[in-house]
Design a protein around this motif. Sequence first.
Motif, PDB file in Angstrom:
ATOM      1  N   LYS A  74      -0.687 -45.095 -83.334  1.00 51.20           N
ATOM      2  CA  LYS A  74      -1.148 -46.208 -84.182  1.00 51.20           C
ATOM      3  C   LYS A  74      -2.035 -45.683 -85.291  1.00 51.20           C
ATOM      4  CE  LYS A  74      -1.224 -49.806 -80.623  1.00 51.20           C
ATOM      5  NZ  LYS A  74      -1.410 -48.965 -79.404  1.00 51.20           N
ATOM      6  N   ASN A  75      -3.054 -44.931 -84.883  1.00 46.79           N
ATOM      7  CA  ASN A  75      -3.966 -44.328 -85.868  1.00 46.79           C
ATOM      8  C   ASN A  75      -3.928 -42.819 -85.710  1.00 46.79           C
ATOM      9  OD1 ASN A  75      -4.978 -46.833 -86.888  1.00 46.79           O
ATOM     10  ND2 ASN A  75      -6.106 -47.030 -84.970  1.00 46.79           N
ATOM     11  N   VAL A  76      -3.566 -42.154 -86.794  1.00 42.69           N
ATOM     12  CA  VAL A  76      -3.274 -40.724 -86.708  1.00 42.69           C
ATOM     13  C   VAL A  76      -4.211 -39.942 -87.628  1.00 42.69           C
ATOM     14  CG1 VAL A  76      -1.474 -38.971 -87.060  1.00 42.69           C
ATOM     15  CG2 VAL A  76      -0.836 -41.257 -86.262  1.00 42.69           C
ATOM     16  N   LEU A  77      -4.706 -38.804 -87.136  1.00 44.30           N
ATOM     17  CA  LEU A  77      -5.458 -37.863 -87.974  1.00 44.30           C
ATOM     18  C   LEU A  77      -4.595 -36.625 -88.170  1.00 44.30           C
ATOM     19  CD1 LEU A  77      -8.010 -36.660 -89.349  1.00 44.30           C
ATOM     20  CD2 LEU A  77      -8.736 -35.885 -87.067  1.00 44.30           C
ATOM     21  N   ILE A  78      -4.375 -36.271 -89.448  1.00 51.07           N
ATOM     22  CA  ILE A  78      -3.639 -35.029 -89.737  1.00 51.07           C
ATOM     23  C   ILE A  78      -4.668 -33.988 -90.168  1.00 51.07           C
ATOM     24  CG2 ILE A  78      -1.750 -33.981 -91.047  1.00 51.07           C
ATOM     25  CD1 ILE A  78      -0.578 -36.464 -90.138  1.00 51.07           C
ATOM     26  N   SER A 125      -3.880 -31.644 -93.903  1.00 52.26           N
ATOM     27  CA  SER A 125      -2.956 -32.583 -94.557  1.00 52.26           C
ATOM     28  C   SER A 125      -2.489 -32.127 -95.931  1.00 52.26           C
ATOM     29  CB  SER A 125      -3.619 -33.955 -94.708  1.00 52.26           C
ATOM     30  OG  SER A 125      -4.675 -33.854 -95.643  1.00 52.26           O
ATOM     31  N   THR A 126      -3.129 -31.105 -96.509  1.00 49.54           N
ATOM     32  CA  THR A 126      -2.678 -30.683 -97.839  1.00 49.54           C
ATOM     33  C   THR A 126      -1.811 -29.417 -97.773  1.00 49.54           C
ATOM     34  OG1 THR A 126      -4.742 -29.462 -98.209  1.00 49.54           O
ATOM     35  CG2 THR A 126      -4.669 -31.731 -99.000  1.00 49.54           C
ATOM     36  N   GLY A 127      -1.504 -28.956 -96.576  1.00 47.70           N
ATOM     37  CA  GLY A 127      -0.688 -27.752 -96.415  1.00 47.70           C
ATOM     38  C   GLY A 127       0.807 -28.049 -96.524  1.00 47.70           C
ATOM     39  N   ASN A 139      -2.483 -31.332 -85.362  1.00 52.83           N
ATOM     40  CA  ASN A 139      -3.353 -30.188 -85.646  1.00 52.83           C
ATOM     41  C   ASN A 139      -2.541 -29.119 -86.375  1.00 52.83           C
ATOM     42  OD1 ASN A 139      -5.123 -28.016 -85.558  1.00 52.83           O
ATOM     43  ND2 ASN A 139      -4.565 -27.503 -83.459  1.00 52.83           N
ATOM     44  N   LEU A 140      -2.512 -29.199 -87.708  1.00 49.99           N
ATOM     45  CA  LEU A 140      -1.640 -28.314 -88.488  1.00 49.99           C
ATOM     46  C   LEU A 140      -2.387 -27.142 -89.125  1.00 49.99           C
ATOM     47  CD1 LEU A 140       0.480 -31.090 -90.288  1.00 49.99           C
ATOM     48  CD2 LEU A 140       0.915 -29.993 -88.090  1.00 49.99           C
ATOM     49  N   ALA A 141      -3.668 -26.995 -88.810  1.00 50.18           N
ATOM     50  CA  ALA A 141      -4.442 -25.910 -89.430  1.00 50.18           C
ATOM     51  C   ALA A 141      -4.025 -24.562 -88.833  1.00 50.18           C
ATOM     52  CB  ALA A 141      -5.930 -26.140 -89.193  1.00 50.18           C
ATOM     53  N   ALA A 142      -3.676 -23.612 -89.684  1.00 50.06           N
ATOM     54  CA  ALA A 142      -3.290 -22.263 -89.204  1.00 50.06           C
ATOM     55  C   ALA A 142      -3.155 -21.327 -90.393  1.00 50.06           C
ATOM     56  CB  ALA A 142      -1.959 -22.321 -88.458  1.00 50.06           C
ATOM     57  N   LEU A 143      -3.305 -20.034 -90.147  1.00 52.01           N
ATOM     58  CA  LEU A 143      -2.892 -19.032 -91.134  1.00 52.01           C
ATOM     59  C   LEU A 143      -1.485 -18.611 -90.744  1.00 52.01           C
ATOM     60  CD1 LEU A 143      -5.946 -16.595 -91.559  1.00 52.01           C
ATOM     61  CD2 LEU A 143      -5.470 -18.738 -92.760  1.00 52.01           C
ATOM     62  N   LEU A 144      -0.584 -18.493 -91.725  1.00 52.16           N
ATOM     63  CA  LEU A 144       0.784 -18.060 -91.401  1.00 52.16           C
ATOM     64  C   LEU A 144       0.818 -16.563 -91.076  1.00 52.16           C
ATOM     65  CD1 LEU A 144       2.992 -20.161 -93.866  1.00 52.16           C
ATOM     66  CD2 LEU A 144       2.483 -20.574 -91.460  1.00 52.16           C
ATOM     67  N   SER A 145       1.996 -16.119 -90.595  1.00 57.39           N
ATOM     68  CA  SER A 145       2.086 -14.812 -89.933  1.00 57.39           C
ATOM     69  C   SER A 145       1.627 -13.608 -90.749  1.00 57.39           C
ATOM     70  CB  SER A 145       3.527 -14.583 -89.468  1.00 57.39           C
ATOM     71  OG  SER A 145       4.410 -14.753 -90.566  1.00 57.39           O
ATOM     72  N   ALA A 146       2.063 -13.501 -92.008  1.00 60.05           N
ATOM     73  CA  ALA A 146       1.727 -12.289 -92.775  1.00 60.05           C
ATOM     74  C   ALA A 146       0.247 -12.294 -93.147  1.00 60.05           C
ATOM     75  CB  ALA A 146       2.607 -12.178 -94.016  1.00 60.05           C
ATOM     76  N   PHE A 173      -0.492 -33.025 -81.235  1.00 59.48           N
ATOM     77  CA  PHE A 173       0.651 -32.178 -81.613  1.00 59.48           C
ATOM     78  C   PHE A 173       0.105 -30.945 -82.313  1.00 59.48           C
ATOM     79  CE2 PHE A 173       3.604 -30.563 -84.791  1.00 59.48           C
ATOM     80  CZ  PHE A 173       4.808 -30.501 -84.102  1.00 59.48           C
ATOM     81  N   THR A 174       0.479 -29.758 -81.812  1.00 63.90           N
ATOM     82  CA  THR A 174       0.103 -28.492 -82.468  1.00 63.90           C
ATOM     83  C   THR A 174       1.369 -27.659 -82.605  1.00 63.90           C
ATOM     84  OG1 THR A 174      -2.034 -28.555 -81.332  1.00 63.90           O
ATOM     85  CG2 THR A 174      -1.393 -26.459 -82.342  1.00 63.90           C
ATOM     86  N   PRO A 175       1.794 -27.342 -83.816  1.00 62.68           N
ATOM     87  CA  PRO A 175       3.043 -26.587 -83.926  1.00 62.68           C
ATOM     88  C   PRO A 175       2.937 -25.178 -83.377  1.00 62.68           C
ATOM     89  CG  PRO A 175       2.031 -26.913 -86.096  1.00 62.68           C
ATOM     90  CD  PRO A 175       1.201 -27.664 -85.113  1.00 62.68           C
ATOM     91  N   SER A 176       3.990 -24.757 -82.671  1.00 54.49           N
ATOM     92  CA  SER A 176       4.152 -23.348 -82.364  1.00 54.49           C
ATOM     93  C   SER A 176       5.253 -22.813 -83.284  1.00 54.49           C
ATOM     94  CB  SER A 176       4.476 -23.135 -80.890  1.00 54.49           C
ATOM     95  OG  SER A 176       4.484 -21.743 -80.607  1.00 54.49           O
TER      96      SER A 176
END
Length: 317
Positions: free
Chosen positions: A2-6, A9-11, A75-82, A114-117
């Motif tokens: 219903k109420n979502v926090l991203i 959000s700007t990634g 939870n989309l905060a992350a540094l990508l692999s390289a 939700f946290t992406p792998s």
Amino acid sequence: MKNVLIIGSTGQIGSELTMKLRGIYGGGNIVAGYIRGAEPKGELLESGPSAVVDVTDAAQISEAVRKYKVDTIYNLAALLSAVAESKPQLAWKIGMGGLFNVLEVARECGCAVFTPSSIGSFGDDSPKDKTPQDTFRNPHTMYGVTKVSGELLSDYYFYRFGVDTRSVRFPGLISYVTLPGGGTTDYAVDIYYSAVRGETFECPIAAGTFMDMMYMPDALRAAIEIMEAEPSKFKHRNSFNIAAMSFDPEIIYAAIRKYIPDFNMVYKVDSLRQKIAESWPNSLDDTCAREEWGWKPEYDLDAMTRDMIARLRERLQ
Ligand code: AKB
């Protein structure tokens, strides 16, 4: 939901997921969390609430969750692999410290998470082709280490505290909206920009290196569908293999040349990215996601290529 926090959000994923969720649940119900220096702009800023939420600051997460009565956190905060290889300490701080903060707030406030792998959670000794859902994993990148550890920690919070944690292992994501930045699969986005701009593309990944990829509309659908899925069929939670297509640079080059015949590509292999790419699967087996919550991709390489070229022509020309 219903109420979502991203968070983030700007990634690359967040900028599109926020707008997609606002379209479904209404702008007022989706909070765009961002860090200073990466503020939302334009439609993302104007279509709903936003809040400063640095994943490494538990108090900021808690404040936003309580203020907006959030029941689901992406939870989309992350540094990508390289880039994570050049800043491994920061990658751990964001990937694991941040996840721990999110899970603690979720435990206290009763949120789903939700946290992406990633395909980066597999390593040199994992089976390469049709890599199974449950198999040996020995990543030697900090990105992979945080993804495997993050999956385990998320499952721990489910089994120990009943926090509704769910996740998918994303392949390389291809989109015409927000550039990824710092990933091993970024070449499969950059190649379209070069093709549409009429430039020669310098490919950082060697011919014959296969990796799983996915068009962003499918990835967004996966992130939403798994959180909306009825969990009684779940045998897994953190995290599901999902797949759409697998190709090497020669195959995507040929797919683009079908529509832009004079496009030219040369190789300038980046040793770090190449090493990472070779440690990842050629393709994933996503049977469990299909069986447990009905996952099915819509875009293959040709459909994605047609859409990417058309959309980038609108944006760049
Ligand atoms: C990366 O290349 O780091 C990401 C991923 C596959 O997780 N796109």
